[in-house]
Design a protein around this motif. Structure first.
Motif, PDB file in Angstrom:
ATOM      1  N   ARG A   1       2.025   8.219   7.954  1.00  0.00           N
ATOM      2  CA  ARG A   1       1.568   6.642   7.671  1.00  0.00           C
ATOM      3  C   ARG A   1       2.509   6.149   6.563  1.00  0.00           C
ATOM      4  N   GLN A   2       3.140   6.969   5.931  1.00  0.00           N
ATOM      5  CA  GLN A   2       4.240   6.352   5.127  1.00  0.00           C
ATOM      6  C   GLN A   2       5.512   5.753   5.632  1.00  0.00           C
ATOM      7  N   ALA A   3       5.628   6.527   6.701  1.00  0.00           N
ATOM      8  CA  ALA A   3       7.234   6.132   7.304  1.00  0.00           C
ATOM      9  C   ALA A   3       6.808   5.255   8.644  1.00  0.00           C
ATOM     10  N   SER A   4       5.693   5.334   9.403  1.00  0.00           N
ATOM     11  CA  SER A   4       6.041   4.509  10.625  1.00  0.00           C
ATOM     12  C   SER A   4       4.518   3.929  11.070  1.00  0.00           C
ATOM     13  N   THR A   5       3.600   4.788  11.304  1.00  0.00           N
ATOM     14  CA  THR A   5       2.320   4.187  11.645  1.00  0.00           C
ATOM     15  C   THR A   5       1.468   3.667  10.456  1.00  0.00           C
ATOM     16  N   PRO A   6       0.628   2.340  10.543  1.00  0.00           N
ATOM     17  CA  PRO A   6       0.034   1.982   9.533  1.00  0.00           C
ATOM     18  C   PRO A   6      -1.142   2.615   9.176  1.00  0.00           C
ATOM     19  N   TRP A   7      -1.664   2.443   8.000  1.00  0.00           N
ATOM     20  CA  TRP A   7      -2.740   2.969   7.269  1.00  0.00           C
ATOM     21  C   TRP A   7      -3.977   2.292   7.753  1.00  0.00           C
ATOM     22  N   GLN A   8      -5.000   3.044   8.458  1.00  0.00           N
ATOM     23  CA  GLN A   8      -6.210   2.384   8.460  1.00  0.00           C
ATOM     24  C   GLN A   8      -7.058   2.022   7.412  1.00  0.00           C
ATOM     25  N   PHE A   9      -8.176   1.127   7.343  1.00  0.00           N
ATOM     26  CA  PHE A   9      -8.596   0.746   6.045  1.00  0.00           C
ATOM     27  C   PHE A   9      -9.583   1.916   5.595  1.00  0.00           C
ATOM     28  N   ASP A  10     -10.136   2.623   6.518  1.00  0.00           N
ATOM     29  CA  ASP A  10     -11.095   3.564   5.890  1.00  0.00           C
ATOM     30  C   ASP A  10     -10.073   4.790   5.250  1.00  0.00           C
ATOM     31  N   GLU A  11      -8.928   5.028   5.827  1.00  0.00           N
ATOM     32  CA  GLU A  11      -7.987   6.161   5.328  1.00  0.00           C
ATOM     33  C   GLU A  11      -7.588   5.577   3.864  1.00  0.00           C
ATOM     34  N   ALA A  12      -7.209   4.345   3.760  1.00  0.00           N
ATOM     35  CA  ALA A  12      -6.768   3.981   2.556  1.00  0.00           C
ATOM     36  C   ALA A  12      -7.891   3.740   1.364  1.00  0.00           C
TER      37      ALA A  12
ATOM     38  N   THR B   1       0.807  -1.216  -0.039  1.00  0.00           N
ATOM     39  CA  THR B   1      -0.087   0.147   0.078  1.00  0.00           C
ATOM     40  C   THR B   1       0.960   1.367   0.089  1.00  0.00           C
ATOM     41  N   ARG B   2       1.868   1.273   0.824  1.00  0.00           N
ATOM     42  CA  ARG B   2       2.726   2.277   0.789  1.00  0.00           C
ATOM     43  C   ARG B   2       3.481   2.751  -0.550  1.00  0.00           C
ATOM     44  N   ALA B   3       3.934   1.419  -0.966  1.00  0.00           N
ATOM     45  CA  ALA B   3       4.653   1.748  -2.464  1.00  0.00           C
ATOM     46  C   ALA B   3       3.762   2.052  -3.464  1.00  0.00           C
ATOM     47  N   SER B   4       2.442   1.706  -3.444  1.00  0.00           N
ATOM     48  CA  SER B   4       1.250   2.168  -4.260  1.00  0.00           C
ATOM     49  C   SER B   4       0.976   3.668  -4.082  1.00  0.00           C
ATOM     50  N   ILE B   5       1.108   4.444  -2.938  1.00  0.00           N
ATOM     51  CA  ILE B   5       0.790   5.628  -2.636  1.00  0.00           C
ATOM     52  C   ILE B   5       1.890   6.419  -3.043  1.00  0.00           C
TER      53      ILE B   5
ATOM     54  N   PRO C   1      -9.944  -0.006  -3.889  1.00  0.00           N
ATOM     55  CA  PRO C   1      -9.103  -0.247  -2.859  1.00  0.00           C
ATOM     56  C   PRO C   1      -8.342  -1.319  -3.150  1.00  0.00           C
ATOM     57  N   LEU C   2      -8.940  -2.682  -3.540  1.00  0.00           N
ATOM     58  CA  LEU C   2      -8.016  -3.874  -3.822  1.00  0.00           C
ATOM     59  C   LEU C   2      -6.824  -3.384  -4.655  1.00  0.00           C
ATOM     60  N   GLU C   3      -7.093  -2.604  -5.787  1.00  0.00           N
ATOM     61  CA  GLU C   3      -5.799  -2.250  -6.681  1.00  0.00           C
ATOM     62  C   GLU C   3      -4.994  -1.531  -5.965  1.00  0.00           C
ATOM     63  N   LEU C   4      -5.277  -0.515  -4.891  1.00  0.00           N
ATOM     64  CA  LEU C   4      -4.281   0.076  -4.134  1.00  0.00           C
ATOM     65  C   LEU C   4      -3.373  -0.997  -3.147  1.00  0.00           C
ATOM     66  N   TYR C   5      -4.029  -1.944  -2.685  1.00  0.00           N
ATOM     67  CA  TYR C   5      -3.467  -2.925  -1.927  1.00  0.00           C
ATOM     68  C   TYR C   5      -2.453  -3.852  -2.619  1.00  0.00           C
ATOM     69  N   ALA C   6      -2.813  -3.997  -3.856  1.00  0.00           N
ATOM     70  CA  ALA C   6      -2.028  -4.934  -4.616  1.00  0.00           C
ATOM     71  C   ALA C   6      -0.508  -4.607  -4.916  1.00  0.00           C
ATOM     72  N   GLY C   7      -0.057  -3.227  -4.705  1.00  0.00           N
ATOM     73  CA  GLY C   7       1.052  -2.747  -5.199  1.00  0.00           C
ATOM     74  C   GLY C   7       0.943  -1.792  -6.242  1.00  0.00           C
ATOM     75  N   ALA C   8       2.328  -1.199  -6.308  1.00  0.00           N
ATOM     76  CA  ALA C   8       2.601  -0.112  -7.151  1.00  0.00           C
ATOM     77  C   ALA C   8       2.418  -0.301  -8.787  1.00  0.00           C
ATOM     78  N   ASP C   9       2.621  -1.572  -9.120  1.00  0.00           N
ATOM     79  CA  ASP C   9       2.290  -1.809 -10.529  1.00  0.00           C
ATOM     80  C   ASP C   9       0.960  -1.761 -10.939  1.00  0.00           C
ATOM     81  N   VAL C  10       0.337  -2.610 -10.131  1.00  0.00           N
ATOM     82  CA  VAL C  10      -1.182  -2.734 -10.362  1.00  0.00           C
ATOM     83  C   VAL C  10      -1.995  -1.460 -10.032  1.00  0.00           C
ATOM     84  N   ALA C  11      -1.476  -0.819  -9.008  1.00  0.00           N
ATOM     85  CA  ALA C  11      -2.209   0.672  -8.690  1.00  0.00           C
ATOM     86  C   ALA C  11      -2.024   1.616  -9.866  1.00  0.00           C
ATOM     87  N   CYS C  12      -0.742   1.690 -10.361  1.00  0.00           N
ATOM     88  CA  CYS C  12      -0.479   2.618 -11.796  1.00  0.00           C
ATOM     89  C   CYS C  12      -1.238   2.254 -12.824  1.00  0.00           C
ATOM     90  N   ALA C  13      -1.101   1.112 -13.008  1.00  0.00           N
ATOM     91  CA  ALA C  13      -1.916   0.531 -14.298  1.00  0.00           C
ATOM     92  C   ALA C  13      -3.426   0.896 -14.090  1.00  0.00           C
TER      93      ALA C  13
END
Length: 539
Positions: free
Chosen positions: A41-52, A9-13, A63-75
């Motif tokens: 959220r990007q450095a230390s504390t985790p993202w909450q589901f509602d925030e993501a 998720t962090r990589a996607s963002i 949201p599932l595309e965001l959780y899948a990683g940078a490649d999927v999210a950017c595509a």
């Protein structure tokens, strides 16, 4: 080994921000979070589901595309916005990925981040294997300072900014499907065939970063606090009790946001926190404290030891105003602590941390022991304020009241006394004005902000934005050291000190108004109550 969902998720963002040319500040505003929150959220504390979920909605992806990683999210981002080649550009930089196979026209690629010198980097600068967004300019950086992605100089940030603007202008002006060349920047520009020397690289890094004027920073902090009170009253329709309840609930997030404002363009980023030695700061269980001894005083002098004439004497109970607020001015460790053994002069080295010491023997009945009420003898872990207090008391200036402590080992890092200075001075000014105007709502709000910051900035479940138990112990130790200093001042002026307790309680016999200024300011003291004692004549 597969990456965790949080890592993906962090990589996607990060990738989506770079791809859309947005900063973390823009994203924070879009999803209704404070500016500092996205960075944490990007450095230390985790993202909450509602925030993501809100992040995914902002970029127009599932949201599932965001959780899948940078490649999927950017595509997904490219498909949703009709920019298939944007995904191809990202894929070309990061390796092959499964995106739409349909051919499309190329567009201008994002500029490569400015190259950082590989040689002669200081210890606090590390090279990143994968570029990450700089916390100052929001553009890709290949270096990290104190563990946080950041360009090594203001010039490098400026070059990244210019390169990004140039690439954006080229893409906007393009009218033909001809592929645009990838632009890259390097710093600094030198004549052909001439390489930059380590000395030149060092000079570039040492140029001062642009700073926000001090008066402007202070004014923004003060305005933030006053605006919070006004907004709370407005939302409550003028109901002071309702506004007070709301401000009490918001004290912790407001404290963190105030720190973010006070640290604008500061050299040290308080968001990132380093690993700390578990054997000192980690609690062995919920019911047992960690190893740090904060030297909290709880001392009372026996009436029989007072050198007073027989008769009735007045004992005044004095209260130190804003004890924890004043204690925010203390030497706080910044980076990852380093271990040393034996004596260390932290004052000369400008370091701070925890120290395992054996304190000198205390033989004075008329003053409390500076390490507090401790029953167990032997070595103990103390923080920097306590160590400095013990060292002061061992000098002739203070009457050589004890021997200097024997330092067995220390965990220290570089420190500064000014990290929370704007935070402290803004709270102090707003508190003083509230007292002057009889504004109890604002006064209580200010107290909640600084007291809850001190109580939750360690390992509290109420504040996940900052985990610095070493700071909390240092601030509390400073508050106890400040109180001890007031007791010393009273004794030196001829008053009889009869009780020292907690962070703000000092009982004395004598004309204390000739020693302390009376009032409610942080540099003043107020009398809480008085009582009489009767000294009987000796039989």
């Amino acid at each position: 080994m597969s990456q965790s969902t949080l890592t993906k998720t962090r990589a996607s963002i990060d990738a989506l921000l770079a791809l859309s040319r947005q900063t973390q500040i823009v994203l924070a505003k879009a999803i209704g979070m404070p500016n500092y929150a996205v960075s944490r959220r990007q450095a230390s504390t985790p993202w909450q589901f509602d925030e993501a979920d809100r992040v995914a909605a902002h970029f127009g992806i599932d949201p599932l595309e965001l959780y899948a990683g940078a490649d999927v999210a950017c595509a997904a981002f490219a498909r949703r916005h009709g920019l298939p080649l944007l995904a191809e550009t990202f894929a070309a930089a990061s390796g092959p990925t499964e995106v739409d196979a349909a051919p499309a026209e190329p567009v201008a690629a994002a500029p490569a981040p400015p190259a950082a010198p590989d040689n002669d980097l200081p210890s606090y600068v590390t090279t990143l294997a994968t570029p990450a967004l700089c916390v100052l300019c929001g553009l890709p950086a290949t270096t990290a300072l104190e563990g946080f992605p950041q360009h090594v100089s203001a010039e490098t940030c400026a070059q990244a900014r210019e390169a990004a603007q140039g690439a954006a202008a080229t893409a906007a002006a393009a009218q033909t499907p001809e592929p645009a060349s990838v632009t890259s920047t390097s710093a600094p520009h030198l004549p052909a065939g001439e390489a930059a020397s380590p000395r030149q690289h060092q000079a570039e890094r040492q140029k001062p970063r642009p700073r926000q004027p001090r008066a402007e920073t202070h004014a923004k902090c003060v305005a933030f606090l006053r605006r919070n009170v006004q907004n709370a009253l407005q939302s409550a329709g003028g109901d002071v009790e309702e506004a007070a309840a709301y401000l009490e609930k918001k004290a912790i997030p407001h404290a963190m946001e105030l720190i973010d404002i006070s640290r604008a363009q500061g050299r040290y980023d308080v968001i990132a926190y380093p690993p700390l030695p578990d054997h000192i700061y980690k609690k062995p269980s919920k019911s047992k404290p960690n190893q740090v001894w904060e030297a909290r005083p709880n001392w009372r002098r026996s009436w029989e030891s007072l050198p007073l004439a027989p008769g009735t004497h007045l004992v005044d109970e004095l209260d130190m105003n804003g004890a924890y607020l004043s204690a925010l001015k203390t030497h706080l460790p910044l980076g990852e602590p380093e271990h040393t053994t034996g004596h260390i002069d932290t004052q000369a080295l400008k370091r701070s941390g925890a120290h395992l010491v054996t304190p000198g023997e205390w033989r004075h009945d008329h003053l409390p022991n500076p390490i507090g009420s401790r029953d167990e003898p032997g070595p103990l872990w103390i923080m920097e304020p306590t160590l400095r207090l013990l060292n002061r008391l061992s000098t002739p200036k203070y009457g050589s009241l004890c021997a200097p402590p024997e330092i067995h080992e220390s965990w220290t890092s570089g420190s500064t006394e000014h990290l929370l200075e704007y935070f402290r001075t803004a709270l102090t000014e707003v508190r003083a004005q509230a007292i002057q105007e009889g504004d109890d709502l604002t006064e209580n709000y200010v107290k909640s902000v600084y007291s809850k910051f001190v109580s939750t900035a360690g390992t509290s479940s109420a504040n996940h934005s900052l985990v610095r138990p070493d700071w909390v112990h240092a601030i509390r130790s400073q508050a106890f050291s400040n109180l001890y200093g007031k007791a010393l001042k009273a004794h030196a002026a001829g008053l009889h000190v009869v009780r020292v307790s907690g962070t703000d309680e000092l009982h004395v016999i004598g004309d204390w108004r000739s020693v302390f200024d009376e009032g409610r300011g942080v540099t003043e003291v107020k009398r809480k109550s008085s009582s009489e004692i009767i000294i009987s004549p000796e039989a």
